[in-house]
Scaffold this motif. Sequence first.
Motif, PDB file in Angstrom:
ATOM      1  N   HIS A 266       0.791  -1.226   0.000  1.00 47.23           N
ATOM      2  CA  HIS A 266       0.000   0.000   0.000  1.00 47.23           C
ATOM      3  C   HIS A 266       0.832   1.289   0.000  1.00 47.23           C
ATOM      4  O   HIS A 266       0.327   2.332  -0.407  1.00 47.23           O
ATOM      5  CB  HIS A 266      -0.934   0.032   1.215  1.00 47.23           C
ATOM      6  CG  HIS A 266      -2.045  -0.971   1.165  1.00 47.23           C
ATOM      7  ND1 HIS A 266      -1.915  -2.254   1.667  1.00 47.23           N
ATOM      8  CD2 HIS A 266      -3.292  -0.911   0.638  1.00 47.23           C
ATOM      9  CE1 HIS A 266      -3.048  -2.919   1.477  1.00 47.23           C
ATOM     10  NE2 HIS A 266      -3.885  -2.143   0.845  1.00 47.23           N
ATOM     11  N   ASP A 267       2.068   1.226   0.446  1.00 48.37           N
ATOM     12  CA  ASP A 267       2.854   2.464   0.547  1.00 48.37           C
ATOM     13  C   ASP A 267       3.606   2.738  -0.754  1.00 48.37           C
ATOM     14  O   ASP A 267       4.464   1.954  -1.167  1.00 48.37           O
ATOM     15  CB  ASP A 267       3.846   2.364   1.711  1.00 48.37           C
ATOM     16  CG  ASP A 267       4.534   3.689   1.979  1.00 48.37           C
ATOM     17  OD1 ASP A 267       3.906   4.559   2.602  1.00 48.37           O
ATOM     18  OD2 ASP A 267       5.694   3.859   1.551  1.00 48.37           O
ATOM     19  N   ARG A 268       3.303   3.850  -1.383  1.00 46.79           N
ATOM     20  CA  ARG A 268       3.887   4.183  -2.683  1.00 46.79           C
ATOM     21  C   ARG A 268       5.388   4.467  -2.574  1.00 46.79           C
ATOM     22  O   ARG A 268       6.148   4.152  -3.495  1.00 46.79           O
ATOM     23  CB  ARG A 268       3.168   5.399  -3.282  1.00 46.79           C
ATOM     24  CG  ARG A 268       1.702   5.173  -3.580  1.00 46.79           C
ATOM     25  CD  ARG A 268       1.514   4.028  -4.562  1.00 46.79           C
ATOM     26  NE  ARG A 268       0.111   3.828  -4.903  1.00 46.79           N
ATOM     27  CZ  ARG A 268      -0.355   2.769  -5.543  1.00 46.79           C
ATOM     28  NH1 ARG A 268       0.476   1.795  -5.900  1.00 46.79           N
ATOM     29  NH2 ARG A 268      -1.639   2.644  -5.816  1.00 46.79           N
ATOM     30  N   PHE A 269       5.803   5.077  -1.490  1.00 49.49           N
ATOM     31  CA  PHE A 269       7.221   5.397  -1.324  1.00 49.49           C
ATOM     32  C   PHE A 269       8.052   4.122  -1.311  1.00 49.49           C
ATOM     33  O   PHE A 269       9.060   4.007  -2.015  1.00 49.49           O
ATOM     34  CB  PHE A 269       7.419   6.192  -0.029  1.00 49.49           C
ATOM     35  CG  PHE A 269       8.792   6.779   0.127  1.00 49.49           C
ATOM     36  CD1 PHE A 269       9.872   5.984   0.479  1.00 49.49           C
ATOM     37  CD2 PHE A 269       8.995   8.134  -0.085  1.00 49.49           C
ATOM     38  CE1 PHE A 269      11.143   6.517   0.625  1.00 49.49           C
ATOM     39  CE2 PHE A 269      10.270   8.690   0.060  1.00 49.49           C
ATOM     40  CZ  PHE A 269      11.346   7.877   0.410  1.00 49.49           C
ATOM     41  N   ILE A 270       7.647   3.146  -0.513  1.00 50.67           N
ATOM     42  CA  ILE A 270       8.380   1.885  -0.432  1.00 50.67           C
ATOM     43  C   ILE A 270       8.306   1.139  -1.764  1.00 50.67           C
ATOM     44  O   ILE A 270       9.293   0.532  -2.207  1.00 50.67           O
ATOM     45  CB  ILE A 270       7.843   1.025   0.725  1.00 50.67           C
ATOM     46  CG1 ILE A 270       8.265   1.648   2.061  1.00 50.67           C
ATOM     47  CG2 ILE A 270       8.343  -0.412   0.630  1.00 50.67           C
ATOM     48  CD1 ILE A 270       7.831   0.885   3.277  1.00 50.67           C
ATOM     49  N   GLN A 271       7.159   1.180  -2.412  1.00 52.70           N
ATOM     50  CA  GLN A 271       7.032   0.540  -3.719  1.00 52.70           C
ATOM     51  C   GLN A 271       8.007   1.165  -4.717  1.00 52.70           C
ATOM     52  O   GLN A 271       8.610   0.453  -5.535  1.00 52.70           O
ATOM     53  CB  GLN A 271       5.598   0.661  -4.223  1.00 52.70           C
ATOM     54  CG  GLN A 271       4.606  -0.189  -3.463  1.00 52.70           C
ATOM     55  CD  GLN A 271       3.171   0.082  -3.875  1.00 52.70           C
ATOM     56  OE1 GLN A 271       2.897   0.943  -4.715  1.00 52.70           O
ATOM     57  NE2 GLN A 271       2.237  -0.648  -3.286  1.00 52.70           N
ATOM     58  N   PHE A 272       8.172   2.485  -4.648  1.00 51.46           N
ATOM     59  CA  PHE A 272       9.098   3.171  -5.550  1.00 51.46           C
ATOM     60  C   PHE A 272      10.539   2.737  -5.278  1.00 51.46           C
ATOM     61  O   PHE A 272      11.310   2.498  -6.222  1.00 51.46           O
ATOM     62  CB  PHE A 272       8.983   4.684  -5.388  1.00 51.46           C
ATOM     63  CG  PHE A 272      10.030   5.464  -6.134  1.00 51.46           C
ATOM     64  CD1 PHE A 272       9.941   5.654  -7.500  1.00 51.46           C
ATOM     65  CD2 PHE A 272      11.135   5.991  -5.462  1.00 51.46           C
ATOM     66  CE1 PHE A 272      10.920   6.351  -8.190  1.00 51.46           C
ATOM     67  CE2 PHE A 272      12.120   6.690  -6.141  1.00 51.46           C
ATOM     68  CZ  PHE A 272      12.009   6.869  -7.506  1.00 51.46           C
ATOM     69  N   THR A 273      10.916   2.622  -3.999  1.00 46.19           N
ATOM     70  CA  THR A 273      12.286   2.215  -3.682  1.00 46.19           C
ATOM     71  C   THR A 273      12.552   0.778  -4.140  1.00 46.19           C
ATOM     72  O   THR A 273      13.629   0.465  -4.654  1.00 46.19           O
ATOM     73  CB  THR A 273      12.569   2.331  -2.175  1.00 46.19           C
ATOM     74  OG1 THR A 273      11.679   1.488  -1.434  1.00 46.19           O
ATOM     75  CG2 THR A 273      12.410   3.765  -1.703  1.00 46.19           C
ATOM     76  N   ILE A 274      11.560  -0.102  -3.972  1.00 51.63           N
ATOM     77  CA  ILE A 274      11.731  -1.491  -4.413  1.00 51.63           C
ATOM     78  C   ILE A 274      11.847  -1.557  -5.932  1.00 51.63           C
ATOM     79  O   ILE A 274      12.710  -2.248  -6.484  1.00 51.63           O
ATOM     80  CB  ILE A 274      10.565  -2.366  -3.916  1.00 51.63           C
ATOM     81  CG1 ILE A 274      10.596  -2.471  -2.395  1.00 51.63           C
ATOM     82  CG2 ILE A 274      10.621  -3.754  -4.555  1.00 51.63           C
ATOM     83  CD1 ILE A 274       9.405  -3.199  -1.805  1.00 51.63           C
ATOM     84  N   LEU A 275      10.965  -0.833  -6.630  1.00 51.45           N
ATOM     85  CA  LEU A 275      10.998  -0.820  -8.090  1.00 51.45           C
ATOM     86  C   LEU A 275      12.307  -0.235  -8.602  1.00 51.45           C
ATOM     87  O   LEU A 275      12.926  -0.783  -9.539  1.00 51.45           O
ATOM     88  CB  LEU A 275       9.816  -0.018  -8.634  1.00 51.45           C
ATOM     89  CG  LEU A 275       9.736   0.113 -10.155  1.00 51.45           C
ATOM     90  CD1 LEU A 275       9.608  -1.257 -10.808  1.00 51.45           C
ATOM     91  CD2 LEU A 275       8.573   1.019 -10.557  1.00 51.45           C
ATOM     92  N   GLY A 276      12.745   0.875  -8.010  1.00 49.93           N
ATOM     93  CA  GLY A 276      14.007   1.487  -8.427  1.00 49.93           C
ATOM     94  C   GLY A 276      15.183   0.547  -8.217  1.00 49.93           C
ATOM     95  O   GLY A 276      16.068   0.431  -9.083  1.00 49.93           O
TER      96      GLY A 276
END
Length: 289
Positions: A266-276
């Motif tokens: 649910h957290d977009r910030f963490i999703q962005f770090t994982i994707l990056g």
Amino acid sequence: MRNYLKLIRVEQYIKNAFVFAPLFFDSQFLNLDNLINVILAFLCFCTISSSVYIFNDYFDINEDKNHPQKRFRPLASGSISIKNGLVLMLILMISSLTVSYLISIELFLVIISYLALNFLYSKWLKHIAILDVNIIAVGFILRIVAGSVVSNVVPSIWILLITYLLALFLGISKRRTDVILAENGNDVRKNIEGYNLIFIDVILGILASIIIVSYIFYCISPEVQLHYHSNLLYVSIIFVVNGIFRYLKLVFVDQSTYSPTKIVLHDRFIQFTILGWLLLMSYLLYFRN
């Protein structure tokens, strides 16, 4: 159908992605034969973990009924009968054991070990502080081993070490949620009796530091840089550090009571770090050379 999906906890399948780690980091993710075997191992872990969740819900049904959040689980709420739940558990368990045996005896032994470990955890070991989160961490290591045995890739000590530390970190953070609920007067499970908020917060700070330092050493290790044929691996430290900082912010500042899995989903910030992080590692492993 929604209740059955909730019972087998489909959202938890994200944990089983660790099965792909050995293949990914050995630059063999595009090897079709190995990839198919790892996908099958992933499915075996999904089905066996779902059967374990059902068994755990059955064993804890009385405690779950008094829990402010877990009382809505299908068995505790009565939306699925105990009989139907146990039948589904057996179907999933037998399916996982059968398929894993057909793939390889090594995978079968890993699945059996995971099943036995979680049975002991549900019955007794989850009530022993510190040992309980170590068992959770071992479960993640077994996922790595499963991916390794079906792809004939030996996982590096770095993958095993950082996975173990990260799993401990997430396991302790789950205990923090129950401690907060208990301190607010909610009746939660007895397995938090060996913890308090100060102890957990200190451990989270220690583990976060160790994970970051371990990952930095991984990135600057000469043999690792030789494997990646690049000295740009240090850039990935940015994603790891900020992902951990964000998670700690949600835990300490926002006092989030979500499980680690729900936070990731649910957290977009963490999703962005994982994707990056994934994009950078994929570039270094598969496209740079």
